[in-house]
Design a protein around this motif. Structure first.
Motif, PDB file in Angstrom:
ATOM      1  N   GLY A 165     -62.507  23.568  -5.947  1.00 14.67           N
ATOM      2  CA  GLY A 165     -61.689  22.993  -4.880  1.00 14.67           C
ATOM      3  C   GLY A 165     -62.102  23.491  -3.512  1.00 14.67           C
ATOM      4  N   ASP A 166     -62.378  24.791  -3.415  1.00 16.84           N
ATOM      5  CA  ASP A 166     -62.807  25.374  -2.142  1.00 16.84           C
ATOM      6  C   ASP A 166     -64.138  24.781  -1.679  1.00 16.84           C
ATOM      7  N   SER A 167     -65.053  24.576  -2.628  1.00 18.24           N
ATOM      8  CA  SER A 167     -66.363  23.999  -2.302  1.00 18.24           C
ATOM      9  C   SER A 167     -66.216  22.566  -1.816  1.00 18.24           C
ATOM     10  N   LEU A 168     -65.342  21.802  -2.463  1.00 17.63           N
ATOM     11  CA  LEU A 168     -65.137  20.409  -2.070  1.00 17.63           C
ATOM     12  C   LEU A 168     -64.547  20.310  -0.663  1.00 17.63           C
ATOM     13  N   ILE A 169     -63.530  21.141  -0.386  1.00 15.59           N
ATOM     14  CA  ILE A 169     -62.874  21.099   0.932  1.00 15.59           C
ATOM     15  C   ILE A 169     -63.843  21.520   2.031  1.00 15.59           C
ATOM     16  N   GLU A 170     -64.683  22.501   1.725  1.00 16.27           N
ATOM     17  CA  GLU A 170     -65.639  22.983   2.711  1.00 16.27           C
ATOM     18  C   GLU A 170     -66.652  21.904   3.079  1.00 16.27           C
ATOM     19  N   SER A 200     -49.727  37.581   4.210  1.00 12.81           N
ATOM     20  CA  SER A 200     -48.744  38.054   3.236  1.00 12.81           C
ATOM     21  C   SER A 200     -47.758  36.943   2.868  1.00 12.81           C
ATOM     22  N   SER A 201     -47.301  36.181   3.884  1.00 11.21           N
ATOM     23  CA  SER A 201     -46.389  35.055   3.629  1.00 11.21           C
ATOM     24  C   SER A 201     -47.061  33.995   2.770  1.00 11.21           C
ATOM     25  N   GLU A 202     -48.318  33.737   3.053  1.00 10.13           N
ATOM     26  CA  GLU A 202     -49.060  32.753   2.267  1.00 10.13           C
ATOM     27  C   GLU A 202     -49.205  33.210   0.816  1.00 10.13           C
ATOM     28  N   PHE A 203     -49.441  34.495   0.620  1.00  6.74           N
ATOM     29  CA  PHE A 203     -49.544  35.024  -0.739  1.00  6.74           C
ATOM     30  C   PHE A 203     -48.224  34.848  -1.486  1.00  6.74           C
ATOM     31  N   VAL A 204     -47.117  35.239  -0.839  1.00  6.25           N
ATOM     32  CA  VAL A 204     -45.805  35.151  -1.488  1.00  6.25           C
ATOM     33  C   VAL A 204     -45.464  33.706  -1.835  1.00  6.25           C
ATOM     34  N   PHE A 256     -53.741  24.990  -2.020  1.00  8.09           N
ATOM     35  CA  PHE A 256     -54.588  24.619  -0.890  1.00  8.09           C
ATOM     36  C   PHE A 256     -53.763  24.001   0.243  1.00  8.09           C
ATOM     37  N   ALA A 257     -52.549  23.551  -0.074  1.00 10.95           N
ATOM     38  CA  ALA A 257     -51.653  23.044   0.969  1.00 10.95           C
ATOM     39  C   ALA A 257     -51.084  24.187   1.798  1.00 10.95           C
ATOM     40  N   ILE A 258     -51.186  25.411   1.273  1.00 10.88           N
ATOM     41  CA  ILE A 258     -50.639  26.574   1.959  1.00 10.88           C
ATOM     42  C   ILE A 258     -51.718  27.289   2.768  1.00 10.88           C
ATOM     43  N   THR A 259     -52.883  27.448   2.167  1.00 10.23           N
ATOM     44  CA  THR A 259     -53.959  28.193   2.818  1.00 10.23           C
ATOM     45  C   THR A 259     -55.310  27.786   2.258  1.00 10.23           C
ATOM     46  N   ASN A 260     -56.348  27.999   3.037  1.00  7.59           N
ATOM     47  CA  ASN A 260     -57.722  27.812   2.561  1.00  7.59           C
ATOM     48  C   ASN A 260     -58.413  29.151   2.325  1.00  7.59           C
ATOM     49  N   ASP A 261     -57.645  30.220   2.415  1.00  7.76           N
ATOM     50  CA  ASP A 261     -58.176  31.570   2.209  1.00  7.76           C
ATOM     51  C   ASP A 261     -58.396  31.788   0.715  1.00  7.76           C
TER      52      ASP A 261
END
Length: 329
Positions: A122-127, A65-69, A217-222
């Motif tokens: 971005g998600d694919s690259l980080i993975e 929730s914090s990451e979303f906000v 992406f600096a906050i979460t990878n979700d």
């Protein structure tokens, strides 16, 4: 906790209902939104996002929730910087307010598709390549510094490369044709200036997305948190523009705060990834981001409280070089 399918279904249902509602209002509206109406709608969009944060808290816990906000606040703040660009473009082309609604609506639809594609990329690259986090972090720091240095630049929209290219390759009507993007004349399809404005708006958002997507992406990878926070920030952009357009000049120093936020988020990404742990926590980051936004807004309002509205706007427009301060129009 519900299944991912249920969570995605809830999100897309909210987005669909919101877009249908917005489209329905757009079709019924014959007059531009008043500032009061736009402020009310912007507040409703904000409450909707906070309500969704509560849903995430209930389903995924406090961390998610914090990451979303935080993701929502960062993307919303950077979207405000995007509004400066929209105002520059609309002002240069003298787009009537009743036509700005349609451009912004299509711009938002395009932005949702582009953000989804870029988040997936971005998600694919980080993975696949963990070192991409260093690239994203360094890019955010670079972008923040670039924004800081270019904050006072006035773009030369008249000699915009994209506009000159479209004028040289397509038939373009000299004036607006109501809210139409294209019209038929003598058996030929003509582009209208309103479509050129839409192209600039879409390209602006694409380039802003390149700047802002790494920040989340600096906050979460979700992926769920990344996508939903981005889309919620974009959904209320049309109402937010009409809420702030009349006095957006009062937020002249906000871009400096946003620049510092990008530098801070980039530094957080580099530190946390290098040490493989949260040197700077999400909660601390949220406090810093809120403080920077609040400080820049308050400082802007105090510094411009006696300043009259002016037609000279500073910022950046894709395809436009900064004006030469030595030249006089």
């Amino acid at each position: 906790m519900h299944s991912p399918l249920v969570m995605w279904s809830v999100f897309f249902a909210i987005v669909l209902v919101t877009m249908v509602f917005d489209l329905g209002l757009l079709k019924r509206e014959r007059e531009p939104l008043t500032v009061k109406q736009a402020l009310v709608r912007s507040f409703i969009f904000f409450l909707l996002a906070m309500g969704f944060a509560g849903f995430v808290f209930f389903e995924r816990g406090q961390q998610a929730s914090s990451e979303f906000v935080m993701g929502y606040l960062i993307e919303l703040s950077l979207s405000v910087d995007n509004l400066f660009v929209f105002l520059l473009i609309f002002t240069h082309f003298s787009v009537p307010r009743q036509y700005q609604h349609r451009v912004l609506l299509w711009g938002i639809l395009g932005a949702i598709l582009m953000r989804g594609l870029m988040i997936w990329l971005g998600d694919s690259l980080i993975e696949r390549f963990a070192w991409v986090m260093y690239v994203f972090g360094a890019f955010l720091v670079f972008t923040g510094i670039k924004m800081l240095l270019a904050a006072d630049a006035e773009p030369d929209v008249t000699n915009n490369v994209l506009i000159r290219y479209m004028r040289s390759k397509f038939r373009i009507t000299p004036d607006f044709e109501k809210e139409h993007f294209f019209v038929m004349r003598d058996g030929h399809r003509w582009m209208t200036p309103l479509f050129m404005v839409l192209v600039l708006i879409e390209i602006s958002d694409l380039i802003f997305a390149v700047d802002s997507i790494p920040a989340i992406f600096a906050i979460t990878n979700d992926g769920y948190i990344i996508f939903t926070s981005n889309i919620f920030a974009i959904l209320g952009l049309r109402s937010l523009y009409f809420a702030l357009a009349a006095f957006i000049h009062r937020f002249e120093y906000l871009k400096y705060g946003l620049s510092v936020i990008l530098i801070f988020i980039g530094g957080k990404m580099l530190l946390n990834h290098h040490f493989h742990r949260a040197i700077i926590s999400t909660e601390l980051s949220l406090v810093v981001v809120v403080a920077l936004i609040a400080a820049s807004v308050v400082f802007s309002l105090l510094k411009t409280r006696h300043q009259e509205k002016h037609d000279t706007h500073k910022g950046w427009v894709p395809g436009s070089s900064p004006k030469d301060p030595q030249k006089v129009d």
